[in-house]
Design a protein around this motif. Structure first.
Motif, mmCIF file in Angstrom:
data_model
loop_
_atom_site.group_PDB
_atom_site.id
_atom_site.type_symbol
_atom_site.label_atom_id
_atom_site.label_comp_id
_atom_site.label_asym_id
_atom_site.label_seq_id
_atom_site.Cartn_x
_atom_site.Cartn_y
_atom_site.Cartn_z
ATOM 1 N N ALA A 1 33.634 68.628 54.061
ATOM 2 C CA ALA A 1 33.953 67.227 54.359
ATOM 3 C C ALA A 1 33.102 66.280 53.521
ATOM 4 N N THR A 2 31.843 66.618 53.325
ATOM 5 C CA THR A 2 30.953 65.774 52.517
ATOM 6 C C THR A 2 31.415 65.738 51.067
ATOM 7 N N ILE A 3 31.750 66.892 50.513
ATOM 8 C CA ILE A 3 32.208 66.947 49.120
ATOM 9 C C ILE A 3 33.533 66.206 48.958
ATOM 10 N N ALA A 4 34.450 66.380 49.893
ATOM 11 C CA ALA A 4 35.739 65.690 49.818
ATOM 12 C C ALA A 4 35.554 64.179 49.926
ATOM 13 N N GLY A 5 34.704 63.737 50.829
ATOM 14 C CA GLY A 5 34.442 62.303 50.967
ATOM 15 C C GLY A 5 33.817 61.704 49.725
ATOM 16 N N TYR A 6 32.913 62.437 49.110
ATOM 17 C CA TYR A 6 32.290 61.946 47.869
ATOM 18 C C TYR A 6 33.327 61.835 46.761
ATOM 19 N N ASN A 7 34.214 62.831 46.637
ATOM 20 C CA ASN A 7 35.237 62.794 45.591
ATOM 21 C C ASN A 7 36.212 61.642 45.792
ATOM 22 N N VAL A 8 36.587 61.365 47.021
ATOM 23 C CA VAL A 8 37.484 60.235 47.297
ATOM 24 C C VAL A 8 36.800 58.924 46.935
ATOM 25 N N CYS A 9 35.566 58.778 47.314
ATOM 26 C CA CYS A 9 34.819 57.550 47.008
ATOM 27 C C CYS A 9 34.643 57.366 45.506
ATOM 28 N N ALA A 10 34.318 58.434 44.805
ATOM 29 C CA ALA A 10 34.119 58.353 43.360
ATOM 30 C C ALA A 10 35.414 58.014 42.639
ATOM 31 N N SER A 11 36.546 58.544 43.090
ATOM 32 C CA SER A 11 37.815 58.260 42.423
ATOM 33 C C SER A 11 38.252 56.817 42.663
ATOM 34 N N GLN A 12 37.932 56.239 43.810
ATOM 35 C CA GLN A 12 38.309 54.856 44.079
ATOM 36 C C GLN A 12 37.460 53.880 43.292
ATOM 37 N N ASN A 13 36.237 54.208 43.024
ATOM 38 C CA ASN A 13 35.368 53.310 42.273
ATOM 39 C C ASN A 13 35.747 53.250 40.805
ATOM 40 N N ASN A 14 36.419 54.259 40.278
ATOM 41 C CA ASN A 14 36.796 54.285 38.869
ATOM 42 C C ASN A 14 38.141 53.623 38.610
ATOM 43 N N MET A 15 38.812 53.141 39.642
ATOM 44 C CA MET A 15 40.133 52.552 39.485
ATOM 45 C C MET A 15 39.996 51.135 38.930
ATOM 46 N N LYS A 16 40.655 50.891 37.800
ATOM 47 C CA LYS A 16 40.654 49.562 37.186
ATOM 48 C C LYS A 16 42.071 49.027 37.178
ATOM 49 N N LEU A 17 42.240 47.759 37.520
ATOM 50 C CA LEU A 17 43.542 47.118 37.496
ATOM 51 C C LEU A 17 43.724 46.384 36.182
ATOM 52 N N SER A 18 44.934 46.434 35.636
ATOM 53 C CA SER A 18 45.202 45.753 34.379
ATOM 54 C C SER A 18 45.228 44.241 34.597
ATOM 55 N N ASP A 19 45.140 43.511 33.488
ATOM 56 C CA ASP A 19 45.191 42.055 33.563
ATOM 57 C C ASP A 19 46.534 41.577 34.111
ATOM 58 N N LEU A 20 47.616 42.285 33.744
ATOM 59 C CA LEU A 20 48.936 41.925 34.243
ATOM 60 C C LEU A 20 49.023 42.101 35.753
ATOM 61 N N THR A 21 48.470 43.185 36.259
ATOM 62 C CA THR A 21 48.490 43.427 37.699
ATOM 63 C C THR A 21 47.683 42.368 38.432
ATOM 64 N N LEU A 22 46.519 42.025 37.917
ATOM 65 C CA LEU A 22 45.696 40.993 38.551
ATOM 66 C C LEU A 22 46.391 39.631 38.526
ATOM 67 N N ALA A 23 47.089 39.327 37.421
ATOM 68 C CA ALA A 23 47.825 38.065 37.338
ATOM 69 C C ALA A 23 48.962 38.032 38.359
ATOM 70 N N ASN A 24 49.648 39.165 38.536
ATOM 71 C CA ASN A 24 50.732 39.222 39.512
ATOM 72 C C ASN A 24 50.210 39.047 40.935
ATOM 73 N N VAL A 25 49.096 39.664 41.236
ATOM 74 C CA VAL A 25 48.509 39.523 42.568
ATOM 75 C C VAL A 25 48.119 38.082 42.826
ATOM 76 N N GLU A 26 47.540 37.438 41.832
ATOM 77 C CA GLU A 26 47.132 36.041 41.988
ATOM 78 C C GLU A 26 48.347 35.128 42.150
ATOM 79 N N ALA A 27 49.407 35.395 41.397
ATOM 80 C CA ALA A 27 50.610 34.567 41.494
ATOM 81 C C ALA A 27 51.279 34.722 42.855
ATOM 82 N N LEU A 28 51.333 35.938 43.369
ATOM 83 C CA LEU A 28 51.940 36.147 44.678
ATOM 84 C C LEU A 28 51.111 35.543 45.798
ATOM 85 N N ALA A 29 49.813 35.510 45.631
ATOM 86 C CA ALA A 29 48.949 34.927 46.657
ATOM 87 C C ALA A 29 49.028 33.408 46.640
#
Length: 76
Positions: free
Chosen positions: A15-43
Motif C-alpha cells: 500500500a505504501t509503494i502504491a500510494g507513493y507511485n500514485v502521488c509521484a505520477s500526479q505531480n509530474n502531470m503538466k497541462l498544455s497552454d491550450l488546456t489551461l486557456a480552455n479551463v480559464e475560458a469556461l470558468a
C-alpha cells in the motif's frame, strides 16, 4: 500469529509503494497552454443562457440569475 504479522507487514508495504507511485505520477502531470486557456475560458463565462421561468396568464416570471420576480417578458 507470525504469518498474520508478516502478511500485515506485506500489505502495508504494498500500500505504501502504491500510494507513493500514485502521488509521484500526479505531480509530474503538466497541462498544455491550450488546456489551461480552455479551463480559464469556461470558468469565466457560461456557454448557456439561463432562461426565465414564467408561469400563469400574467406571465409572472422569475430570473434565477438575478433572483428577481417580474411580470411580462424582458429582454436582456
Amino acid at each position: 500469529m507470525k504469518k498474520k504479522i508478516i502478511g500485515l507487514i506485506a500489505i502495508v508495504a504494498i500500500a505504501t509503494i502504491a500510494g507513493y507511485n500514485v502521488c509521484a505520477s500526479q505531480n509530474n502531470m503538466k497541462l498544455s497552454d491550450l488546456t489551461l486557456a480552455n479551463v480559464e475560458a469556461l470558468a469565466a463565462s457560461p456557454e448557456v443562457d439561463i432562461p426565465y421561468i414564467c408561469v400563469g396568464e400574467t406571465k409572472a416570471c422569475y430570473d434565477p440569475y438575478y433572483h428577481e420576480v417580474f411580470e411580462g417578458y424582458r429582454w436582456r
